[in-house]
Design a protein around this motif. Structure first.
Motif, PDB file in Angstrom:
ATOM      1  N   ALA A   1      -6.998   3.298   9.236  1.00  0.00           N
ATOM      2  CA  ALA A   1      -8.047   2.273   9.180  1.00  0.00           C
ATOM      3  C   ALA A   1      -7.726   1.224   8.121  1.00  0.00           C
ATOM      4  CB  ALA A   1      -9.405   2.914   8.918  1.00  0.00           C
ATOM      5  N   ALA A   2      -7.291   1.664   6.944  1.00  0.00           N
ATOM      6  CA  ALA A   2      -6.959   0.726   5.870  1.00  0.00           C
ATOM      7  C   ALA A   2      -5.763  -0.148   6.257  1.00  0.00           C
ATOM      8  CB  ALA A   2      -6.668   1.486   4.580  1.00  0.00           C
ATOM      9  N   GLY A   3      -4.763   0.460   6.889  1.00  0.00           N
ATOM     10  CA  GLY A   3      -3.596  -0.301   7.333  1.00  0.00           C
ATOM     11  C   GLY A   3      -3.952  -1.342   8.374  1.00  0.00           C
TER      12      GLY A   3
ATOM     13  N   GLN B   1       5.273   1.805   7.098  1.00  0.00           N
ATOM     14  CA  GLN B   1       6.401   2.674   7.409  1.00  0.00           C
ATOM     15  C   GLN B   1       6.116   4.062   6.875  1.00  0.00           C
ATOM     16  OE1 GLN B   1       9.880   1.032   5.560  1.00  0.00           O
ATOM     17  NE2 GLN B   1       9.219   1.515   3.498  1.00  0.00           N
ATOM     18  N   LEU B   2       6.794   5.029   7.440  1.00  0.00           N
ATOM     19  CA  LEU B   2       6.642   6.420   7.047  1.00  0.00           C
ATOM     20  C   LEU B   2       7.780   6.783   6.104  1.00  0.00           C
ATOM     21  CD1 LEU B   2       5.080   9.087   7.541  1.00  0.00           C
ATOM     22  CD2 LEU B   2       6.651   9.517   9.422  1.00  0.00           C
TER      23      LEU B   2
ATOM     24  N   MET C   1       0.851  -1.173   0.000  1.00  0.00           N
ATOM     25  CA  MET C   1       0.000   0.000   0.000  1.00  0.00           C
ATOM     26  C   MET C   1       0.896   1.235   0.000  1.00  0.00           C
ATOM     27  SD  MET C   1      -2.912   1.127   2.779  1.00  0.00           S
ATOM     28  CE  MET C   1      -2.062   1.833   4.172  1.00  0.00           C
ATOM     29  N   GLN C   2       0.635   2.130  -0.926  1.00  0.00           N
ATOM     30  CA  GLN C   2       1.345   3.407  -0.965  1.00  0.00           C
ATOM     31  C   GLN C   2       0.287   4.499  -1.028  1.00  0.00           C
ATOM     32  OE1 GLN C   2       4.177   3.746  -4.120  1.00  0.00           O
ATOM     33  NE2 GLN C   2       4.939   5.691  -3.415  1.00  0.00           N
ATOM     34  N   GLN C   3       0.406   5.483  -0.150  1.00  0.00           N
ATOM     35  CA  GLN C   3      -0.620   6.520  -0.044  1.00  0.00           C
ATOM     36  C   GLN C   3       0.023   7.861   0.216  1.00  0.00           C
ATOM     37  OE1 GLN C   3      -4.108   6.128  -0.203  1.00  0.00           O
ATOM     38  NE2 GLN C   3      -4.121   8.341  -0.175  1.00  0.00           N
TER      39      GLN C   3
END
Length: 84
Positions: free
Chosen positions: A16-18, A65-66, A1-3
């Motif tokens: 929430a998605a994570g 991760q950030l 996932m990349q956002q």
């Protein structure tokens, strides 16, 4: 996932998605993090009170991760500062 996160509201959706991608209910995530389920719910709905410590702990528990990088268009900084 990349956002990409440009607003506070988007952070709650990412959390929430994570959590869901990690296969955790709010109660399970809360137990892992040592906080209440209602706190998880609150942070997913309104992330304004989220501390950096909480963010990093939640990301760790969810396998996220950030990553910080420059924006493609620096003029967007002024537009998003209004969200602060």
């Amino acid at each position: 996932m990349q956002q990409v996160i440009a607003t506070i509201g988007q952070m709650g959706h990412v959390l929430a998605a994570g959590r869901r991608r990690a296969g955790l209910t709010q109660a399970q995530a809360a137990a892992r993090l040592g906080i209440s389920q209602s706190r998880i719910s609150t942070l997913e709905r309104d992330s304004r009170a989220l501390t950096l410590d909480q963010l990093l702990a939640m990301f760790g528990a969810y396998g996220l991760q950030l990553l910080v990088q420059e924006r493609p268009d620096p003029s967007l900084i002024e537009a998003n500062e209004a969200d602060w």
